[in-house]
Enzyme design. Structure first.
Site, mmCIF file in Angstrom:
data_model
loop_
_atom_site.group_PDB
_atom_site.id
_atom_site.type_symbol
_atom_site.label_atom_id
_atom_site.label_comp_id
_atom_site.label_asym_id
_atom_site.label_seq_id
_atom_site.Cartn_x
_atom_site.Cartn_y
_atom_site.Cartn_z
ATOM 1 N N GLU A 7 0.859 -1.191 0.000
ATOM 2 C CA GLU A 7 0.000 0.000 0.000
ATOM 3 C C GLU A 7 0.885 1.227 0.000
ATOM 4 O OE1 GLU A 7 -3.466 0.149 2.802
ATOM 5 O OE2 GLU A 7 -3.031 2.303 2.782
ATOM 6 N N ASP A 282 2.035 1.980 3.853
ATOM 7 C CA ASP A 282 1.179 3.171 3.740
ATOM 8 C C ASP A 282 2.009 4.432 3.544
ATOM 9 O OD1 ASP A 282 -1.222 4.446 3.412
ATOM 10 O OD2 ASP A 282 -1.953 4.130 5.446
HETATM 11 MN MN MN Z 1 -3.138 4.242 2.411
#
Ligand code: MN
Length: 327
Positions: A7, A282
């Protein structure tokens, strides 16, 4: 240990406008720094991957991405452009990057076609969708054509959070709860349950759904979902499988994005099994090195760590187990 991260976000200059609604949820200086890093694909990002031990980053357009576009034709054009751009970046660094396609779900037939092109021609690993598209969720009957294509190619759809279609009344007067800290998670876990109860996985029994953020809370809920479903007024909904958890254990895969904490990891491991957990950072909203240190030191077996850091990604995303040797 080889580490593949799933991600990992980017944006292009042309598409930064879609992020305006998301900017509001972050502190201004945090958003400014993230925005700068989102635009950099091969400089600082590659250096940080090297420093922190991320071997491969599977890149995706930052939330809300194309989901924020209200005009279908514009979304279709933008999808082609941004997916071609990403394919170009991957082609320059094939051993360091993979890609999830952005899909113009505003036009389901075009989205299915673009997923086809992204997988068969651009070599992408699936697609990433940021929450609803103009209020339409992924269980909508019009989007079965996209699931059909994803299931046919056996590639996952990654459901990533975004701003909700509206603000739930329970959040009224509490804008501090709106965003990735809280409301995005409940919005996304609810969206995932719409897929279960909306029959997507009955229509496509082996379709694969990816959720970030350690499964958006769902791994902790399996027993209660089953217990209450057995008690519940089903309101006409019939599921092919007996229990809601049967779907979550089979169709759901989760990533560790943005959750560097042993307790939820061990919960997910017990609830879903090591084959269903994949590593992610992330970036640029979280630190790559915090994420790699977390997974390198998590109290799991070496066999499970190998599955989470790379084995599952190599299998699910068809990332070559041995990177091509460059002479
Ligand atoms: Mn994200």
């Amino acid at each position: 240990m080889r580490t593949i991260a799933l991600e990992e976000h980017f944006v292009t200059e042309a598409l930064t406008g879609y992020g305006a609604s998301t900017a509001d949820v972050a502190q201004p200086h945090v958003w400014a720094e993230a925005s700068r890093r989102l635009l950099d694909l091969t400089g600082e990002r590659l250096a940080e991957m090297d420093t922190s031990g991320v071997d491969v980053a599977v890149l995706s357009l930052n939330s809300p991405g194309l989901q924020a576009e209200t005009d279908a034709a514009t979304a279709v054009r933008a999808a082609t452009t941004v997916n071609d751009f990403l394919a170009g970046v991957i082609a320059e660094h094939p051993d360091r990057f993979g890609g999830f396609a952005a899909l113009p779900l505003q036009d389901p037939a075009a989205a299915a076609k673009e997923l086809d092109r992204a997988v068969t021609q651009l070599g992408f690993s699936g697609a990433l969708v940021n929450a609803h598209t103009n209020g339409v969720y992924l269980d909508d009957p019009s989007l079965r054509t996209v699931w059909e294509r994803a299931a046919g190619f056996d590639v996952p759809l990654y459901l990533h959070p975004g701003n909700g279609y509206d603000t739930a009344h329970v959040l009224s007067g509490h804008p501090e709860l709106v965003g990735p800290m809280w409301s995005w998670g409940t919005d996304t876990s609810t969206h995932a349950l719409r897929l279960v109860f909306g029959g997507v996985f009955d229509d496509f029994p082996d379709a694969k759904l990816l959720l970030g953020h350690m499964g958006e809370g769902l791994p902790a809920t399996l027993w209660r979902l089953d217990s209450r479903w057995a008690f519940h007024n089903h309101r006409g909904i019939e599921l092919a499988r007996e229990r809601p958890s049967d779907y979550l254990r089979h169709n759901l895969y989760i990533t560790t994005s943005g959750v560097c904490s042993d307790a939820p990891l061990l919960c997910a491991l017990l609830a879903l099994g090591a084959e269903h957990i994949l590593f992610a950072t992330d970036y640029p909203f979280e630190s790559m090195s915090v994420a790699t240190t977390f997974i390198e030191t998590a109290p799991v077996s070496e066999a499970d760590r190998a599955k989470i850091t790379h084995g599952n990604a190599e299998r699910l995303l068809r990332i070559p187990a041995t990177p091509a040797l460059v002479s």
